[in-house]
Design a protein around this motif. Structure first.
Motif, short mmCIF file in Angstrom:
data_model
loop_
_atom_site.label_atom_id
_atom_site.label_comp_id
_atom_site.label_asym_id
_atom_site.label_seq_id
_atom_site.Cartn_x
_atom_site.Cartn_y
_atom_site.Cartn_z
N ASP A 1 57.71 49.39 25.89
CA ASP A 1 56.36 49.03 25.82
C ASP A 1 55.16 48.73 25.76
O ASP A 1 54.25 47.99 25.19
N GLU A 2 55.11 48.08 26.83
CA GLU A 2 54.58 47.59 28.43
C GLU A 2 53.09 47.87 27.51
O GLU A 2 52.84 49.12 28.31
N GLY A 3 51.61 47.11 28.10
CA GLY A 3 50.57 47.71 28.30
C GLY A 3 50.04 48.29 26.52
O GLY A 3 49.05 48.29 26.50
N SER A 4 51.45 48.43 25.61
CA SER A 4 51.05 49.25 24.77
C SER A 4 50.14 48.54 23.34
O SER A 4 49.47 47.53 24.05
N GLY A 5 49.32 49.02 22.24
CA GLY A 5 49.14 48.57 21.68
C GLY A 5 49.07 47.55 20.37
O GLY A 5 48.72 46.35 20.35
N ALA A 6 51.13 48.12 20.04
CA ALA A 6 51.80 46.99 19.77
C ALA A 6 52.43 45.63 20.47
O ALA A 6 52.07 44.30 20.52
N TRP A 7 52.47 46.16 22.20
CA TRP A 7 52.62 44.82 22.59
C TRP A 7 51.73 44.05 22.81
O TRP A 7 51.02 42.88 22.98
N LEU A 8 49.84 44.38 23.23
CA LEU A 8 48.54 43.88 23.17
C LEU A 8 49.04 42.93 21.95
O LEU A 8 48.43 41.62 21.47
N GLY A 9 49.43 43.68 20.44
CA GLY A 9 48.30 42.50 19.22
C GLY A 9 50.20 41.47 18.80
O GLY A 9 49.39 40.64 19.04
N ARG A 10 51.09 41.42 19.31
CA ARG A 10 52.55 40.63 19.69
C ARG A 10 51.93 39.63 20.66
O ARG A 10 51.65 38.38 20.52
N ALA B 1 56.63 42.80 9.71
CA ALA B 1 55.56 43.67 11.08
C ALA B 1 56.22 44.95 11.71
O ALA B 1 57.29 44.17 12.52
N ARG B 2 55.91 45.75 11.17
CA ARG B 2 56.58 47.16 12.42
C ARG B 2 55.27 47.32 13.38
O ARG B 2 54.41 46.40 13.43
N PRO B 3 55.55 47.83 14.87
CA PRO B 3 54.80 47.93 15.84
C PRO B 3 53.96 48.29 15.73
O PRO B 3 52.87 47.95 16.29
N ALA B 4 53.43 49.48 14.69
CA ALA B 4 52.26 49.91 13.86
C ALA B 4 51.20 48.85 13.26
O ALA B 4 50.26 48.65 13.95
N ASP B 5 51.73 48.28 12.78
CA ASP B 5 51.12 46.36 12.66
C ASP B 5 50.50 45.79 13.25
O ASP B 5 49.55 45.36 13.26
N TYR B 6 51.17 45.39 14.03
CA TYR B 6 50.82 44.51 15.73
C TYR B 6 49.72 45.90 16.24
O TYR B 6 49.09 45.06 16.74
N ALA B 7 50.16 46.60 16.51
CA ALA B 7 48.96 47.50 16.83
C ALA B 7 47.26 47.83 16.66
O ALA B 7 47.26 47.66 16.83
N THR B 8 47.51 47.36 15.12
CA THR B 8 46.11 47.16 14.32
C THR B 8 45.54 46.12 15.02
O THR B 8 44.02 46.06 14.83
#
Length: 300
Positions: free
Chosen positions: A148-157, A197-204
């Motif tokens: 998931d590189e470059g994704s919203g969850a990746w950016l949040g993490r 936290a799930r991926p969607a939580d990081y993506a916020t």
């Protein structure tokens, strides 16, 4: 006569629409997270609930006799390619005909139908697909832990990681890290967040990274540049070795913003095109092309 149902699902939510035989469509309905790889139990429950609401609307439009019509559904779901979710969904939903693919197939069909092109689908997760002469190749889409590189969850993490690096004096702090610490208040609170936290939580956190990068925060800017590196790498790997380059369409909640950022910085080397439709449009288009009689493999 039949009802065609399209569903597009990912880590942040799922969307559905149905089409009747005369071409009329229901409104678009939305539901909860539907990543059948990272959280299959929740995903199946959310998909079933969403399908039920959408079909109720379709049958109300049809009136008497609508309940007896068979349902032919196509679903593009994050994680479906890895998990083999089709059989489970068939058992739960009981539709006459169902096609379950990964989200990149739906995104490609939405963007290009059956024409050649590349899709960069970037939202909570990220996946890339190229289509040439009806044959598809995929890059990424391996989930939050391994990809998931470059994704919203990746950016949040990554934003949380940079905040820890700044705390330890390993990098210079910036407005982004300061805001993240102000939000969590303590190391204990941040670590507690990561426990559940799930991926969607990081993506916020992704919109905050974008906003701070535009405002000049060096930490956020470096993160966005790193995300852009992965996007460009994936697209380049899908371009044909010989012949003209394929057009590229961006989809997902973050796709357009990353494409705009790459273009503004002169990094988008390929012709960008607007997708013909969304991944949900692609799923519904695929549903209309399913065989009317699955046993005979007849296409409409």
């Amino acid at each position: 006569m039949r009802i065609c149902l399209g569903i597009d699902g990912g880590g942040s939510g799922c969307r559905a629409r149905a089409q009747l035989a005369d071409g009329r469509m229901t409104p678009e309905f939305s539901g909860g997270p539907a990543n059948v790889y990272s959280d299959p139990e929740t995903a199946v429950a959310n998909i079933a609930a969403l399908a039920g609401r959408t079909l109720d609307a379709a049958r109300q439009m049809l009136g008497e006799g609508g309940a007896a019509l068979p349902v032919h559904a196509a679903m593009g779901l994050a994680g479906a390619s890895e998990l083999g979710a089709a059989e489970r969904l068939r058992a739960v939903l009981g539709f006459a005909c169902i096609e379950v693919t990964g989200d990149v197939e739906a995104a490609l069909s939405g963007a290009f139908r059956d024409s050649d092109g590349i899709i960069a689908a970037i939202g909570t997760g990220s996946v890339y697909g190229g289509q040439i002469g009806g044959r598809m190749q995929r890059r990424g889409g391996y989930g939050f832990i391994l990809g998931d590189e470059g994704s919203g969850a990746w950016l949040g993490r990554k934003a949380l990681q940079r905040s820890l690096h700044a705390r330890d004096g390993l990098i210079a702090p910036g407005p982004l890290t300061e805001k993240i610490w102000a939000r969590h208040g303590s190391l204990a609170a941040m670590l507690e967040f990561t426990r559940s936290a799930r991926p969607a939580d990081y993506a916020t956190l992704a919109p905050e990274v974008l906003a701070e990068a535009r405002a000049g925060c060096p930490v956020a800017r470096a993160l966005l540049d790193e995300a852009g590196d992965w996007v460009c790498r994936a697209i380049a790997s899908l371009q044909p070795a010989y012949g003209p380059a394929l057009p590229v369409a961006f989809a997902g909640g973050l796709g357009g913003a990353l494409a705009d950022d790459l273009a503004a910085r002169g990094r988008l080397q390929w012709r960008r095109v607007a997708p013909l439709g969304s991944p949900l449009d692609g799923a519904l288009w695929r549903a209309t092309r399913l065989p009317r009689d699955p046993a005979k493999k007849e296409h409409p």
